[in-house]
Each structure stands twice: as C-alpha cells, then as structure tokens.
Design an enzyme around this catalytic site. Structure first.
Site, PDB file in Angstrom:
ATOM      1  N   ASP A 153     -63.579 -36.166  70.179  1.00 48.09           N
ATOM      2  CA  ASP A 153     -64.624 -36.977  69.551  1.00 48.09           C
ATOM      3  C   ASP A 153     -64.690 -38.339  70.237  1.00 48.09           C
ATOM      4  OD1 ASP A 153     -65.247 -35.053  67.754  1.00 48.09           O
ATOM      5  OD2 ASP A 153     -64.030 -35.866  66.131  1.00 48.09           O
ATOM      6  N   LYS A 163     -70.070 -38.586  69.149  1.00 48.26           N
ATOM      7  CA  LYS A 163     -71.295 -39.384  69.024  1.00 48.26           C
ATOM      8  C   LYS A 163     -71.165 -40.646  69.851  1.00 48.26           C
ATOM      9  CE  LYS A 163     -71.587 -38.911  64.406  1.00 48.26           C
ATOM     10  NZ  LYS A 163     -71.733 -39.469  63.089  1.00 48.26           N
ATOM     11  N   MET A 203     -66.661 -44.741  56.514  1.00 49.06           N
ATOM     12  CA  MET A 203     -68.069 -44.848  56.932  1.00 49.06           C
ATOM     13  C   MET A 203     -68.895 -45.702  55.956  1.00 49.06           C
ATOM     14  SD  MET A 203     -68.523 -40.892  58.120  1.00 49.06           S
ATOM     15  CE  MET A 203     -67.302 -40.141  57.056  1.00 49.06           C
TER      16      MET A 203
END
Ligand code: SAM
Length: 273
Positions: free
Chosen positions: A50, A72, A184
């Site tokens: 990741d 991402k 998050m």
C-alpha cells in the site's frame, strides 16, 4: 486502462500454487516490524504494498524483490480492490510466496477481508502476520495509556469515513470510560467535532491528533472535542484519540467531563451516522 496494461500479469507456472503472506508493516518506524515480518521481507520475491507503507520499511525488502505499489496516491487509487485481489491470486499461481504488505495491521481497516475471501475462493494458502496498528503507534507517540484503568475500560477503533462500509458509529456503546480512536478522520475537523458533539460527547473531553505516528515527520496536537473545529489540519496519515486518557495530565480527570446522567452511556439509543 486494463489492469494488464498497468501491471504485467505473471505467466502462470504449471501446478505451482504459492502462499500469500498478509503482513502488517506497522505505523512507520521499521523497528516496529515483527521479527517474522522482517524475515519474510528480507527473503521476498514479490511485494504488493500500500502507499501507506513507509520507505524505511520498504528498504527492508530483499534488493532482488519486485515491489508493486497497489495503493492510493493523492487520493487516487492505483488499482481497484478487485484488481488487487486478482493480482494476488494470479501471482500466487506463479510464485512460491507473495507478500501483501499493508500499513499498520492488515486486519484493521485494511481491507484484508476481501483479499482473504478472494484467496480462499481461489484455493490459495495464506497467512496473516500482524503488525502494530496506527492506534497503538499514536498512543505510544503521545505517551498515553489507552486503557489507563483509572479512567478507561474499553477501546473503540472506528472511522467516520463514508467510503468504508459498515462504518456507522454505535454511540450506544460509547461510555465515559471509552477511549475512542478515529481512523481516517478526514480533513474537516469541524465536521468531526460536530459529529462527536451530536453523539453526546462533552465539549471539554480531551482528544489528541497524531499525524505520521512513529515516522520522522510525526506531530502530536492536544485538543478537546469542542476545540477540535478550530485546529489546523495535520498532514495525513493522522488519527484522533478521544477520551479521558487523551490528556497530557490524566491525574484528577475523574468525573469532570461527564455529568451523572451521561456517565454510563452517551446515549441509550444507538444512532446511525
Ligand atoms: C486505511 S487505514 C489503515 C489502517 C492500518 N491498517 C492500521 O492498522 O493502522 C489508514 C488510516 O490509518 C491511520 N494511520 C495509518 N498510519 C498512521 C500513522 N503513522 N499515524 C497516524 N495515523 C495513521 C490514518 O487515520 C489513516 O487514514
């Protein structure tokens, strides 16, 4: 663009079915890797990682290993989850071992569930190697105990992110002795503050924002649920620890933040957010 054009799929070798290791890379500091993770990385053939995995941890992989970033970047996904699942299965058919490296712990907000399901369906053997999740790294950096027995009895790991399925917050399970860790939290602290207040948390309840915990650019900002809206955003990745333990001075915190009616439960009626 099709997945094959972005990442070349391996040519399957007949009858070889390798094993996939879902490894936790921890929050950033490579010294927080487990010995097992370090050993597997040192001998890795191929690593699908990741974007959150730190460069220092990636530097611990074998120089011969092929590294593929499937994460991402600047909010843009390089690959969809289905594409990552397909890639894992496909590499397992051509390599003896495949490493799937995820930030923190693979099983905490790490989408390990979907990958495990795909591997099981394809009959691919897998093993989970746990890592230090960001909540624990952040608590260590802030120098607090998440379950200080004088003022906390449970930890709730959660997220407000709407992109994560099943993220609805059960406020009924939050009590005055809950330490809430919000992964998050997003860029809008005012919205987070509002939602915490709506959930029944007192405005003067302490919270701490920890950014890049255990990494070279780590930052810690002490605040409270009410003040949070005025805080300047810290760089991602960041999380929020909310609760009586989230204070530089836990001594004498006692009952001060919660009225007697709020003491046991924030709300008797779980609300869906
Ligand atoms: C998709 S979740 C992955 C969590 C990861 N599996 C874990 O166990 O830590 C990503 C979120 O974790 C938190 N996070 C990850 N690494 C962090 C760090 N070093 N410092 C603070 N928060 C971190 C942030 O809230 C970030 O948005």
């Amino acid at each position: 663009m099709a997945i094959q054009e972005r990442i070349p799929l391996p040519a399957p070798r007949s009858r070889l079915m390798g094993k996939v290791y879902l490894i936790g890379a921890g929050p950033g500091d490579p010294e927080l890797l487990t010995l097992k993770a370090a050993r597997l990385l040192a001998g890795a053939e191929i690593v699908l990682h990741d974007a959150l995995v730190s460069n220092e941890v990636l530097a611990m992989t074998s120089p011969a290993a092929e590294l593929i970033n499937v994460g991402k970047r600047a909010g843009h996904k390089l690959l969809t989850q289905d594409e990552i699942n397909a890639l894992l299965v496909s590499y397992a058919k051509s390599r003896e071992s495949v490493i799937r490296l995820k930030g923190g712990d693979p099983s905490i907000f790490g989408r390990a569930g979907e990958e495990i399901e795909a591997l099981r369906k394809a009959g691919v053997d897998y093993e989970i190697v746990p890592g230090v999740t960001a909540a624990l790294g952040a608590a260590a950096v802030a120098g607090i105990s998440l379950t200080d027995r004088r003022i906390a009895s449970q930890i709730l790991l959660s997220t407000f992110s709407r992109r994560v399925d099943g993220s609805a917050m059960d406020w009924g399970s939050v009590s005055s002795t809950t330490t809430l860790v919000l992964y998050m939290p997003g860029a809008d602290y005012a919205e987070v503050s509002e939602r915490l207040l709506e959930g029944g948390l007192p405005a003067d309840l302490p919270c701490v924002i920890v950014s890049n915990a255990t990494g070279s650019r780590q930052q810690v900002r002490w605040s409270s649920v009410g003040q949070l809206s005025a805080e300047e955003r810290l760089p991602a990745p960041a999380l929020l620890i909310v609760g009586r333990v989230a204070s530089r001075d836990v001594q004498g915190l006692g009952e001060s933040f919660w009225g007697s009616d709020q003491k046991d439960r924030v709300s008797q009626q779980p609300s869906v957010i």
